[in-house]
Scaffold this active site. Sequence first.
Site, PDB file in Angstrom:
ATOM      1  N   ARG A 193       0.809  -1.227   0.000  1.00 18.63           N
ATOM      2  CA  ARG A 193       0.000   0.000   0.000  1.00 18.63           C
ATOM      3  C   ARG A 193       0.843   1.279   0.000  1.00 18.63           C
ATOM      4  O   ARG A 193       0.724   2.105  -0.892  1.00 18.63           O
ATOM      5  CB  ARG A 193      -0.923   0.029   1.243  1.00 18.63           C
ATOM      6  CG  ARG A 193      -1.989  -1.030   1.289  1.00 18.63           C
ATOM      7  CD  ARG A 193      -3.149  -0.769   0.340  1.00 18.63           C
ATOM      8  NE  ARG A 193      -3.950   0.387   0.719  1.00 18.63           N
ATOM      9  CZ  ARG A 193      -4.985   0.340   1.569  1.00 18.63           C
ATOM     10  NH1 ARG A 193      -5.321  -0.799   2.150  1.00 18.63           N
ATOM     11  NH2 ARG A 193      -5.678   1.426   1.833  1.00 18.63           N
ATOM     12  N   HIS A 249      -7.325  -3.626  -7.964  1.00 17.68           N
ATOM     13  CA  HIS A 249      -7.106  -2.940  -6.674  1.00 17.68           C
ATOM     14  C   HIS A 249      -8.402  -2.898  -5.870  1.00 17.68           C
ATOM     15  O   HIS A 249      -9.123  -1.891  -5.889  1.00 17.68           O
ATOM     16  CB  HIS A 249      -6.595  -1.514  -6.938  1.00 17.68           C
ATOM     17  CG  HIS A 249      -5.933  -0.878  -5.759  1.00 17.68           C
ATOM     18  ND1 HIS A 249      -4.689  -1.247  -5.295  1.00 17.68           N
ATOM     19  CD2 HIS A 249      -6.349   0.120  -4.934  1.00 17.68           C
ATOM     20  CE1 HIS A 249      -4.366  -0.510  -4.257  1.00 17.68           C
ATOM     21  NE2 HIS A 249      -5.357   0.335  -4.016  1.00 17.68           N
ATOM     22  N   TYR A 273     -17.055  13.842 -13.151  1.00 18.16           N
ATOM     23  CA  TYR A 273     -16.914  15.078 -13.928  1.00 18.16           C
ATOM     24  C   TYR A 273     -15.557  15.181 -14.624  1.00 18.16           C
ATOM     25  O   TYR A 273     -15.445  15.800 -15.678  1.00 18.16           O
ATOM     26  CB  TYR A 273     -17.080  16.301 -13.014  1.00 18.16           C
ATOM     27  CG  TYR A 273     -18.445  16.396 -12.382  1.00 18.16           C
ATOM     28  CD1 TYR A 273     -19.597  16.475 -13.164  1.00 18.16           C
ATOM     29  CD2 TYR A 273     -18.593  16.411 -10.992  1.00 18.16           C
ATOM     30  CE1 TYR A 273     -20.853  16.552 -12.581  1.00 18.16           C
ATOM     31  CE2 TYR A 273     -19.843  16.493 -10.405  1.00 18.16           C
ATOM     32  CZ  TYR A 273     -20.970  16.561 -11.206  1.00 18.16           C
ATOM     33  OH  TYR A 273     -22.205  16.645 -10.625  1.00 18.16           O
TER      34      TYR A 273
END
Length: 796
Positions: free
Chosen positions: A5, A51, A95
């Site tokens: 990670r 993931h 967006y």
Amino acid sequence: VIVARALPDVRDGLKPVQRRILYVMHEMGLRSNAPYKKSARIVGEVLGKFHPHGDMAVYEALARMAQDFTMRYPLVEGQGNFGSVDGDPPAAMRYTEARLTAMAEELLADLEKETVEWVDNFDGTLREPVVLPGKAPQLLINGASGIAVGMATNIPPHNLAEVCDALVYLIDRWEERDEVTIEDLMRFIPGPDFPTGGLILGQEGIRAAYATGHGRLVVRAVTRIEELKGGRWRIVVTELPYQVNKAALIERIAELVREGRIDDIADLRDESDRHGLSIVIELKRGARPQTVLNQLLKFTPLQTTFGVQMLALVDGQPRVLSLKRILQLFVEHRIQVVTRRTQYDLEKAKARAHILEGLRIALQFLDEVIALIRNAPDAETAKVQLMGRFGLTEIQAQAILDMPLRRLAALERQRLEEEYQGLTARITDLEALLADPRKILGVIREELQSLKDKYADPRRTHILPEATAEFAVEDLIPDEPALVLLSHRGYVKRVPVTAYRPQGRGGRGVTGMTTDEDDAVAGVFACRTLDYLFFFTDQGRAYRIRAYEVPDADRAARGLPIVNLINLMEGERITAAVAVSPAWIEEAGGNGGDRYLVMATRQGKIKRVPLSEFLTTRSAGLVAIGLEEGDVLQDVCLSDGAGDLLLVTAQGQALRFEEAEVRPMGRTAAGVRGIRLEEGDFVVALDRFDPEGELLVVTARGFGKRTPLSQYPQKGRATGGVRTIADRLEEIGEIAAARVVRPEEDVVLLTANGMAIRIPVAEIPQAGRSARGSRLIALGESDRLASLARIRLEAS
């Protein structure tokens, strides 16, 4: 958390989430020249395939790789709002749109050529790369930050060109790499290069970080001080330390003002736009800008500390790494990638050459091959017969059967032969490459040079030589000629010499300094921005500052009260000044042969004091000369103790005598008689004799001339000297100033009302000692000439 990670791999410099995002975008075809795709689509692909963590974690990682204020060389090109230096979060992923940058494509290059290891994804249905081929040294150029369990990494970004140069240096000495030192590498990589610019104070923290993997850097914002109308000042911040939130910084400054901890700020505005960052801090009238700036540096994130922790995964294990070790591991990774890529290319080339060999045989026995195929009952039989008749392999026989008829044309046969010859040469080159490790290193070197040529840009972060709480500002100041102007009421300013363009003599000049009705210009003198300025007062005291500390102002500005720079006593005023180069100060401090400050008083006294006597500074100034009642320190010049001195008086007398006649004295001494004065006369100028120079005298009514110094015979000290101008002083005015000049120089004349004119010395008529001179500047009815400065454009 440690391995999967938070920490980057030393080879490609990426964390798993970053690697998976880039790989997915690569698989989706989102190249730097392809259309953008919605970020939500990319995040969905990453989550579903590789993931299985939170979608916001993936999107934040994607957004960070698109932020040019976070990444020195962004890996994702975003369209839409991806956050700002104000701490604004990116717009929702539905967006925004994204695609890879050209730099990211360099990290993914050759991925399909079996250059890296692959592993199963989380559910065993797909394969993903363990590491990217990573043509660019990503770990250093973009840095990394991450908090794992019990450990953290914080690697600063660096300049690509510098890292490439260091890698090339290491590759060139690969056989002797153990001999390469941190100092060798720091010649190419002087320190981090943050995307937001800024200043790093000192190199000790950098050296420690590069040598041990741990270090502490003091990073400071870039600011400038500007003068406003009405004698006010403002501080403009143009670059922030790395990872400083602009909005939080402005709020912190406002909070300090509200609490009363900083009193001199009148207004605070954020004028940043698409052209760059700009935080404007306007100060109250009378505020000292440098003092306010020091307060801001102390109490706000305009100055921060960056703790370097160069921790990365090496063979799956977290390791704290030195700069040399990071570079070495990157080269080792690239050796493996280039070797595997070459093996892949060689196998492909050999396979193609094998097929071409079969096709060449078929073309050689073309009629027989056609007849064999035509007479065979089926394709399988034809393949077996071809293999038996011509000794072909199954692959070659199948290629002959698959060969289209157009290949039988003469031109196509020629192209096939050319392809075969080219492949043969390529196979030879690839085999030679694999057989010689030095050639592998040569390929890596060429690729690094190509990267540098394509993506290199100038360094943004400046590194100052010494880390101090109050950094040496001169390291940011260009060493260039300037003029310092003073008024009788104590206003002072600095302007670049270029503010006054040369004009012909006899003109009115331009505004040089704005003054009040009850003020007048007292003097002008030339210096360089890094010089030390010694100001001498009518009470015989000396004060020292650096030239760049005098505010840089507009040509017509009034300037700043000098009491903001030096602590003058009540009623004390500046009457003389001299600029001393840093080299002379250093020489005087090291006892490497002294220089002298020679002082002349209005009543004709003269003294010579070693420059080393003035190296210590006091806020209340130093005693420079003991003055008699009614006398004033008039002029000061710098000398090396040899040669002659010249004294010039208002009534037109000039005395040249040997400097050795004035013995060196202490600071408190009153001096000795320099020139014998007639009733009502007084000294106006003191200068050193220059065998190649001329004496330029200018009068209060603007007349002047230059006279060869050969016309001034050497006399004894305390004598009356010789005439240096005509007796008609009621017409042309008393001598206001005099300087030894050379024909190739310029001079600036300044009037009491603040008009200035710059004239090449060569345009001033040369005349004998008894001549009255020519008009140099047209003066107003109530104006008079106040001062003269000789401009030396060369370094001191």
